[in-house]
Design an enzyme around this catalytic site. Sequence first.
Site, PDB file in Angstrom:
ATOM      1  N   HIS A 238     -10.310   6.997  18.107  1.00 48.99           N
ATOM      2  CA  HIS A 238     -10.529   6.964  16.665  1.00 48.99           C
ATOM      3  C   HIS A 238     -10.904   5.527  16.302  1.00 48.99           C
ATOM      4  O   HIS A 238     -10.927   4.633  17.125  1.00 48.99           O
ATOM      5  CB  HIS A 238      -9.237   7.358  15.923  1.00 48.99           C
ATOM      6  N   GLU A 311      -7.068   3.513  18.336  1.00 50.69           N
ATOM      7  CA  GLU A 311      -7.853   3.171  17.139  1.00 50.69           C
ATOM      8  C   GLU A 311      -8.720   1.968  17.499  1.00 50.69           C
ATOM      9  O   GLU A 311      -8.233   0.851  17.653  1.00 50.69           O
ATOM     10  CB  GLU A 311      -6.920   2.840  15.969  1.00 50.69           C
TER      11      GLU A 311
END
Length: 540
Positions: A238, A311
Site C-alpha cells: 500500500h 506502506e
Amino acid sequence: MADHRPVIRRVLLVTTVGLLAALPFGAGTARAADFPPSHAGYHTDAELAAELAAVGAAHPDIVQLFTIGRSYQGRPLRAAKVSDNVAVDEAEPEVLIDGVHHGNEHLGAEMTLAAIHLLADGYGSDATVTRLVDSREIWIVFVLNPDGAAYDLLGAKGFRDWRKNRQPNSNTTAVGTDLNRNYGYRWGCCGGSSGRPSSRTYRGPRPFSAPETAAIRAFVDSRVVGGRQQIKAAITYHSLGRQVLWPYGYTKTDRPADMTADDQRAFVAIGRAMAARNGYRPMQSSSLYITDGDEIDWLYGVHRIFSFTVELGARTASGDDPPDDVIEPETRRNRTALLHLIDRAGCPWAAIGREVENCGAFYDDLEARTGWRVNPDGTDTAIRGAWARGNAAPTWYAGSLIQPGTAPSGTRVLATGLAAGKTASANDLDGGLTSVLSPSIDLPAAAGQRLTFRWSFAHAANSSPSDFLRVTVEGPSGRAAVLDVRGSAALRAAAWRTASVLLDGFAGGAIRVRIEAADAGRASLVEAQVDDVRVTRPTP
Ligand SMILES: [Zn+2]
C-alpha cells in the site's frame, strides 16, 4: 508432489485494448485513463500488461503469467508465478505478493513490478535471488483493484483520490467497496470499517462481496494442497507512510487468543528485520489505526500465513502518491526487505530460534485446517464426542476439570467433542471408538527426529481400563505405539502433558499419526484432547 493440483492457466494477456474501449468509465468522461505528466513513469493497466508480457517472454523458464479472475468491470487480475521449474507444482514454500487494493495507491503496482524484475532479471546473476527462486514458489498479484486505479486517473486536474473498487451498491448512488475491509476474518467486527456505502472504508454488504477479494480468496484457498496451506508468507503493498505492519488490525491487543505466542514473536522479529532493511517503521497494524476485514488479518487468522502490509513511500502534502522520480529509490530500498521475507518463508520461526521445534517435517498447532481426517477408515463406533478441531469449552464434573477450556497454544485443539453442555456427561465421548488421522508426513532420512504433542485425558470414576487415549505412528515399515493411557475406577482430572518419541525407525519414509480415544465397555465420562503435534528437526 504429484498430487498437487495445477492452478496455472495460460493467460490471454493483451486483450486489454479492446476491453478498455468497451468499459464503462463513469459519467461524463471519454478520456483514456492516464497519469498526469509528473507521474508519467507510473504504469497504466495497458502498460502493466505490456511490461508483464515482455518479462514473461524474456524468462519463460521461471515466469508464468496468469490471472486470478476479473475485476468488477471485467479487467483481468494479472498474476505471475516465479520459480524454477515454473510449470511444475513443486513441494517448495510459497510466498504471495500483491499490490493496489486501493485505487489511489499506485506505488504498489510499481513495487510488484519491481519485484518481478528483481526476481526474473536477477536469476542466474544474483546468488540470493537465484537461491530463492530455486527454492520457493512466488506468486505475484500485481494490481488487485485495476478499476479503482483507472478511475483514480480521471480527475479534472490529475488524481481523483479514488480508493475503493467500482462496484455499485444497492439502493444508493454511492459506488465502491474498500477491498481491504472486505475480507472474511472478523469482518466488520471492531469499528475498523464502515457500514455506509458512501464511506471510503465501506466494508461491503458481506465478506468477499467484491469480485476482487473473492478472487484472492479463491486463489489462496487453491493453495491448500493435501490439507496444508502452501503459502507461508505474504506481503501486500500500500502507500503512503513507510511502515511495516503485522496482524492483527482488528484489535490493539498484541497477542489475542487467536494468535499463538510463537507466531506473535515471529511476526515482531520478521517485521523488525524487514524494517531494518527498508528503513520503515515496524508495528502492529492496529498501532496505526484499527482495521477489520483486511487482507493480512484474513491471511493469518484463517490460513496462518505470515502476512505483512507495507506502506510504501513518505507521506506527501497532497496525499497523492509522489512523482515518478520516487519510484526507483523507493522500490530499490524495499528489495532486501522483500527478499528477507521470501527467505523466511522457509521457516518463519527461525526468526525466534525455533527451527528445531517448529520447522521439522511437521508442525501443527491445530489453529488452522491442516488435513486431519476423522474416522478415516469408516470404522469408528462412537455415537457422541467424535474428534473435532476447534475451541473446546471447559467442562467441570464433581469439582474437577474434565475438559480444559484453554489450549497449550492459541485457542484450538483436537477434542472428543468441543461443547461443554448443560450436564457434564452430555458432550463427552460415548459408545465406542473415535479416531483421527494426520496428513501424510514425509520424514527426511536423518536420525534424531521426534514426534511430540500435548495431550490430556480425563474421566470420571465410572471409567475402566477399556477406555483409553492411544496415539500410534504408522509407516511403511509398520506401526509404533506412542501413547496408551487407560481409564480406571477413579476420577482423573484433565491436565496438559507432553509426549515425545524418537522416529528413527521411520526416518526416510512417509508416516501418519493416528489418535484414538474410546469409551468402551460400560458407559462413562471420558474426555481427551491433543494439541501442538510436531515432528522436530534432528538435533546434533
Ligand atoms: Zn491502502
